[in-house]
Scaffold this motif. Sequence first.
Motif, PDB file in Angstrom:
ATOM      1  N   SER A 190     -15.330   9.998 -11.942  1.00  0.00           N
ATOM      2  CA  SER A 190     -16.656   9.465 -12.240  1.00  0.00           C
ATOM      3  C   SER A 190     -17.340  10.320 -13.303  1.00  0.00           C
ATOM      4  O   SER A 190     -17.261  11.544 -13.271  1.00  0.00           O
ATOM      5  CB  SER A 190     -17.487   9.461 -10.954  1.00  0.00           C
ATOM      6  OG  SER A 190     -18.761   8.965 -11.232  1.00  0.00           O
ATOM      7  N   GLY A 191     -17.935   9.689 -14.261  1.00  0.00           N
ATOM      8  CA  GLY A 191     -18.650  10.411 -15.314  1.00  0.00           C
ATOM      9  C   GLY A 191     -17.762  10.815 -16.455  1.00  0.00           C
ATOM     10  O   GLY A 191     -18.185  11.526 -17.361  1.00  0.00           O
ATOM     11  N   LYS A 194     -15.589   6.376 -18.891  1.00  0.00           N
ATOM     12  CA  LYS A 194     -14.855   5.105 -18.885  1.00  0.00           C
ATOM     13  C   LYS A 194     -15.748   3.943 -19.311  1.00  0.00           C
ATOM     14  O   LYS A 194     -15.412   3.162 -20.203  1.00  0.00           O
ATOM     15  CB  LYS A 194     -14.305   4.829 -17.474  1.00  0.00           C
ATOM     16  CG  LYS A 194     -13.425   5.947 -16.919  1.00  0.00           C
ATOM     17  CD  LYS A 194     -12.856   5.608 -15.586  1.00  0.00           C
ATOM     18  CE  LYS A 194     -13.882   5.469 -14.472  1.00  0.00           C
ATOM     19  NZ  LYS A 194     -14.598   6.725 -14.145  1.00  0.00           N
ATOM     20  N   SER A 195     -16.878   3.838 -18.616  1.00  0.00           N
ATOM     21  CA  SER A 195     -17.786   2.734 -18.942  1.00  0.00           C
ATOM     22  C   SER A 195     -18.241   2.841 -20.386  1.00  0.00           C
ATOM     23  O   SER A 195     -18.327   1.851 -21.110  1.00  0.00           O
ATOM     24  CB  SER A 195     -18.995   2.739 -18.026  1.00  0.00           C
ATOM     25  OG  SER A 195     -18.597   2.499 -16.705  1.00  0.00           O
ATOM     26  N   THR A 196     -18.522   4.070 -20.802  1.00  0.00           N
ATOM     27  CA  THR A 196     -18.981   4.265 -22.165  1.00  0.00           C
ATOM     28  C   THR A 196     -17.949   3.760 -23.167  1.00  0.00           C
ATOM     29  O   THR A 196     -18.278   3.059 -24.125  1.00  0.00           O
ATOM     30  CB  THR A 196     -19.283   5.758 -22.410  1.00  0.00           C
ATOM     31  OG1 THR A 196     -20.146   6.222 -21.377  1.00  0.00           O
ATOM     32  CG2 THR A 196     -19.937   5.970 -23.750  1.00  0.00           C
TER      33      THR A 196
HETATM   34  N1  LIG Z   1     -27.675   5.929 -21.038  1.00  0.00           N
HETATM   35  C1  LIG Z   1     -27.232   7.150 -20.783  1.00  0.00           C
HETATM   36  N2  LIG Z   1     -28.017   8.220 -21.001  1.00  0.00           N
HETATM   37  C2  LIG Z   1     -27.599   9.454 -20.768  1.00  0.00           C
HETATM   38  N3  LIG Z   1     -26.394   9.746 -20.308  1.00  0.00           N
HETATM   39  C3  LIG Z   1     -25.536   8.745 -20.041  1.00  0.00           C
HETATM   40  C4  LIG Z   1     -25.929   7.396 -20.257  1.00  0.00           C
HETATM   41  N4  LIG Z   1     -24.884   6.582 -19.919  1.00  0.00           N
HETATM   42  C5  LIG Z   1     -23.915   7.416 -19.505  1.00  0.00           C
HETATM   43  N5  LIG Z   1     -24.305   8.709 -19.574  1.00  0.00           N
HETATM   44  C6  LIG Z   1     -23.520   9.876 -19.230  1.00  0.00           C
HETATM   45  O1  LIG Z   1     -22.322   9.798 -19.918  1.00  0.00           O
HETATM   46  C7  LIG Z   1     -21.254  10.236 -19.105  1.00  0.00           C
HETATM   47  C8  LIG Z   1     -20.213   9.138 -19.026  1.00  0.00           C
HETATM   48  O2  LIG Z   1     -20.744   8.035 -18.330  1.00  0.00           O
HETATM   49  P1  LIG Z   1     -19.917   6.750 -17.967  1.00  0.00           P
HETATM   50  O3  LIG Z   1     -20.854   5.749 -17.409  1.00  0.00           O
HETATM   51  O4  LIG Z   1     -19.120   6.329 -19.135  1.00  0.00           O
HETATM   52  O5  LIG Z   1     -18.958   7.309 -16.812  1.00  0.00           O
HETATM   53  P2  LIG Z   1     -17.885   6.517 -15.995  1.00  0.00           P
HETATM   54  O6  LIG Z   1     -16.604   7.159 -16.301  1.00  0.00           O
HETATM   55  O7  LIG Z   1     -17.991   5.072 -16.197  1.00  0.00           O
HETATM   56  O8  LIG Z   1     -18.266   6.899 -14.508  1.00  0.00           O
HETATM   57  P3  LIG Z   1     -18.172   5.974 -13.175  1.00  0.00           P
HETATM   58  O9  LIG Z   1     -16.770   5.966 -12.762  1.00  0.00           O
HETATM   59  O10 LIG Z   1     -19.019   6.716 -12.212  1.00  0.00           O
HETATM   60  O11 LIG Z   1     -18.695   4.639 -13.517  1.00  0.00           O
HETATM   61  C9  LIG Z   1     -21.829  10.566 -17.766  1.00  0.00           C
HETATM   62  O12 LIG Z   1     -21.993  11.963 -17.677  1.00  0.00           O
HETATM   63  C10 LIG Z   1     -23.171   9.891 -17.766  1.00  0.00           C
HETATM   64  O13 LIG Z   1     -24.090  10.657 -17.048  1.00  0.00           O
END
Ligand SMILES: Nc1ncnc2c1ncn2[C@@H]1O[C@H](COP(=O)(O)OP(=O)(O)OP(=O)(O)O)[C@@H](O)[C@H]1O
Lengths: 243, 897
Positions: free
Chosen positions: A40-41, A44-46
């Motif tokens: 998590s974090g 991936k989503s990004t």
């Molecule tokens: N709009 C935003 N503003 C600030 N930080 C962000 C924002 N969106 C994501 N982040 C940060 O960017 C990093 C990557 O986030 P992301 O959502 O891509 O993680 P993820 O791999 O999808 O996690 P998960 O499995 O929990 O969904 C994280 O540390 C998150 O806190």
Amino acid sequence: MIKTDKLEKWYGETKVRVHALRGVSLSIVKAEFIAVMGPSGSGKSTLLHMVGALDRSSAGEVWIGGRALSGLSDNELTLLRRSQIGFVFQFFNLLPTLTARENVLLPALLDGVATKEAERRADALLDRVGLSGRGRHRPDELSGGEMQRVAIARALVKEAPLLLADEPTGNLDTTTGRGIFDLLRELKASAGLTIVMVTHDPNAAHHADRVIHLRDGLVENDVRNHKSAGTDAAATGSPVAAG
Amino acid sequence: MRTLLRLVSLNYFLRKGKLKTFLTTAGVALGVSSVISIEIVTRSTLVAIESMLEETAGRGELVVAGDSSGIDEEWLEKVRKVEGVDHAVPVIRASVPLTAVNGKRLVGPDGKARPRLFHVFGVDAVDDKSVPDKDFKDEDLVMEEEDKLDFAIKGNSIVLTQKFADEMGIGDAVGKAKVTLVTSRGEKEYVMRGTLKSFGPVKVFGGHFALISSDFAQKDFGKVGRFDEINVLLPKKTIKKVEKGADGKEKIVEEKIPASQAELVKVRDAIQAVVGTVARVERPRDRGKNSETLLQTMQAGLKLVSLVSLFVGMFLIYNTVSVTVVQRRREIGVLRALGVTRAQSVAMFAIEALIMGLVGSALGILSGMLLAKFLLKIAATNVTTLILAADISKIHVETAAVVGSLLLGAGAAVLSAILPALGAARVSPVEATRPTTLAVALQKRSGVYTILGLISFAVAGGILAIPACRQIEILVYGSTMLIILGTVALTPALTVVIVNAIRPIVTRLGGVMGRLSADNLLRSPMRTSVTVGAMLTGLALTVSSSTYVESFRVSIDRWLEVTVPADMTITSSHEMISPVSLPMIPEVADEIMRRVPAVKEIQKLRMIGIEIEGRRADIIAFPSQRWAARGRLLMVEGDEKKAAGALAEGNHVVVSKNLATKWNLHAGDTIKVPTPLAGIQPFKVVGVYHDYTSVFGLISMDEKVFWKYWGDKRVDSFNIYLHAGIAHEKAQDDIRAVVQERYAAFVLTNQELKQKVRDFVGQAFSIASYIEIMAMLIALLGLLNTLIVAVIERTREIAVIRTIGALARQVAKAIMFEGVLMGFVGAVLGVAAGSVLSAINVHVIPGIQAGFQIDYYFATEAVIKISIVSLIVALIAAFLPAYRAARTNLLEALEYE
Ligand SMILES: Nc1ncnc2c1ncn2[C@@H]1O[C@H](COP(=O)(O)OP(=O)(O)OP(=O)(O)O)[C@@H](O)[C@H]1O
Ligand SMILES: [Mg+2]
């Protein structure tokens, strides 16, 4: 199909900057089924948002079908999304005032598909995700899994060549989840769909052609899944594909 | 609770809800502002009129007043001789236009002549204090001794108010500055001999107040040998009292006390016995009643407007507050899941709403006061030229109104928050956390509203169908309110009908997005009705009152058309024909006949105000035979020709419809009218006809009958008929030349007279129309506010549509479409409700108020205008949120939850 080069994304001001992606270079070919995994974090989503033209990168470049996204205007990005990309969100994001069927219809209508044709596709898709009877219900009358399936149907209705899915089975039980994976795989096979799917489910990763692991905004490893070819073949004989 | 508020509420405000909190507060402020500003305007106008009546009521303990033609001088001595009368002071007064200062014409901002209506009092000497005021003290008068002498002996002397003199820049030009008044002998220049500082009458007339010597006042205002009234003072009694002084010693103090009630009544009866039917003897306080009808007519209109504004205000508040709460429904679910009790979660929202409600109300009160002030200022310059001499520009704010609006605003906000919060808290936490929107939350109740709406209409219809109920003011207003409420309750159902009807057009114009927005409204008609509720009410109000005014205007126009067929009219007054005009001598007619050959016939009209058993009415005397030959009476009862014949035969009258309604008179009844020369005379009513000359009601008799009983041959207006084929311009000039040798009278063509009447009607309703404009403005601002809130509520939805491929432009277009569609729904329903309201206004309310019966004429032009304006405003209102929606950051919106 998709190419990224030293893709970086950070959020916030200099002092409290969060580096979500720190230089991701990838190349995904047509009809490939990619699973993106990682803690998590990890970003991936990004990554999915960057690739899906939902947000702009801070540095680096993304190409979709050979077009560099950084040079495109907001309108051009939208048109690209409309014609090329289907989305399934982590939090379904259905329109609460529309019925399930209307939710599925909408992207096709926006894309200029004739109403009759759009309705035909929507009904076929709802049928395929096992919701043929629930088309007239509004999202607040559906369960989480049902909403997710509506969201998938909605992503597919445009028949776009690229499908991006953020934990599409995160809210589903194993059986339903497997059904979704089967559906995706079958689509990939029959329509040549390129799929990028974020998932935490190690089993799900088995269905993919390739698994990309992210950690702290970087690609930790990128493995081709040989077993998937076998499952692929098996899928061809599955009842879903046959139907 | 504290933790909840600090953690949840404060963070909501700081992080996400700043704009929403602002909009909600603004919604409350707008609502309160509309309520209080209208309340202030209404109150200030009424207070101005009331205090004018009070200030002019006379300082005497008793007033001897005749009809509006005044009383003969000879009665002064007779009154003075009555036992128990200490002082008897004659009062001569006139309301006349002041047209120029130092020879320079007064003009309005538009460059047109704009005379000021002045209240001029005749006094024996400046320090004689017969001026009808309790507080007129020597210090109030700034005047040299020799000027005082000049004032008494020179006929062209005048004392003006310091306020007016300063305004005109002649404050220090005593003995030099000149002003021009329209007297009954024409325009006349007076020299300012002194000034009056601010005291009672100066204040209520806004400085438009002046004194001239009584002898000259009688001459200048056509009242030679007559007084308007006589003020009577009773002797003060001196009593001796024992009091403790400062040094503790008891001493005897003399104190003057006014006459007792019993003495007052005794003296009153004694004077009444002397004057007989020539005049009435009353306490000044009771005299104000004469004008009550007029006041009531104004009040009625204003009351209705402020009632409706209350609705507009409530809607605005309900709308903005409830939307925000519904939006945070999930929060309630989450909090409840975390162990917050039902009561606590509701209380949290209630407290939030209370804070916003209080802040919003405070802002609303401030802005409302400013708005009212601004409005009164504009209205004052307009109204005071014709209708009122009272200064309405001063704002009068009652503490009760301020406190009331504060409670109202805060209360409405809290209620609007509690209702949806309760709804969310009642269901299980899981249920509440499900994704929902206002549209979905509201939709479940739409059937109930339709039923409520139908019931409201049925009850209102039932009340209005019963003739007896139509006479009861409160029931009529109640049903008006029910109709507005009913319309709002039916809006969801009607929205579906309207949107369905125009869906094909919208689809053709707007393509997919157009259809989407139409469908969106169809899917959430409840939300639409909440959004357009305020606009709808405001529009309904505007439509109904403009139609009311239009109906009056056209009815009067048509009446003028048949009743006043004269080619030209000479009137001495700045008004039409009225009892406050400056009457002319009848010989003017002979002179015109002699010198202007184009004139074929002249008819003389005289109008006076009288009082019969405490009720005000106007008498008009006219040549009934000639009139019948020329014009027509719009008979309601009785035959026109027969009535005209009967009038010439003696004690016969025809009465106007409004008088007949108010006094319950019919053809064949008899009324007893006090006359100065022959005591109380019975008059038989031979007909009832439409006439809009007097709000009090008109008793029309033949001139010969009038001369016989009143001995007054003066004329208020001459109706002139020309020979066929004569050029009117030339004749008008010739007549003017003759008349103006003697009088500053107006010589008006038929067209000009009608225009004057129209202007008069327009002004009579102008305060109400200013308030309407204000209500409309606030309602449209409300539409803007609610549209923005509606779009914010759907930020996430919009983002979803964007991600699946809608262009920013398309989303903006869809929202604009929705805004305009909502505007359209609001306009259609507002106009519809307004038409129903105006039908009640036209058919029922005038009957209650002045007894007038008017025909229904829809104000098509005004309604089209106002509808277009509201559509344009809806478009503008939709533009802002559309622009915002197009620019929302997709991911932020999506990850909003
Ligand atoms: N709009 C935003 N503003 C600030 N930080 C962000 C924002 N969106 C994501 N982040 C940060 O960017 C990093 C990557 O986030 P992301 O959502 O891509 O993680 P993820 O791999 O999808 O996690 P998960 O499995 O929990 O969904 C994280 O540390 C998150 O806190
Ligand atoms: Mg994620």
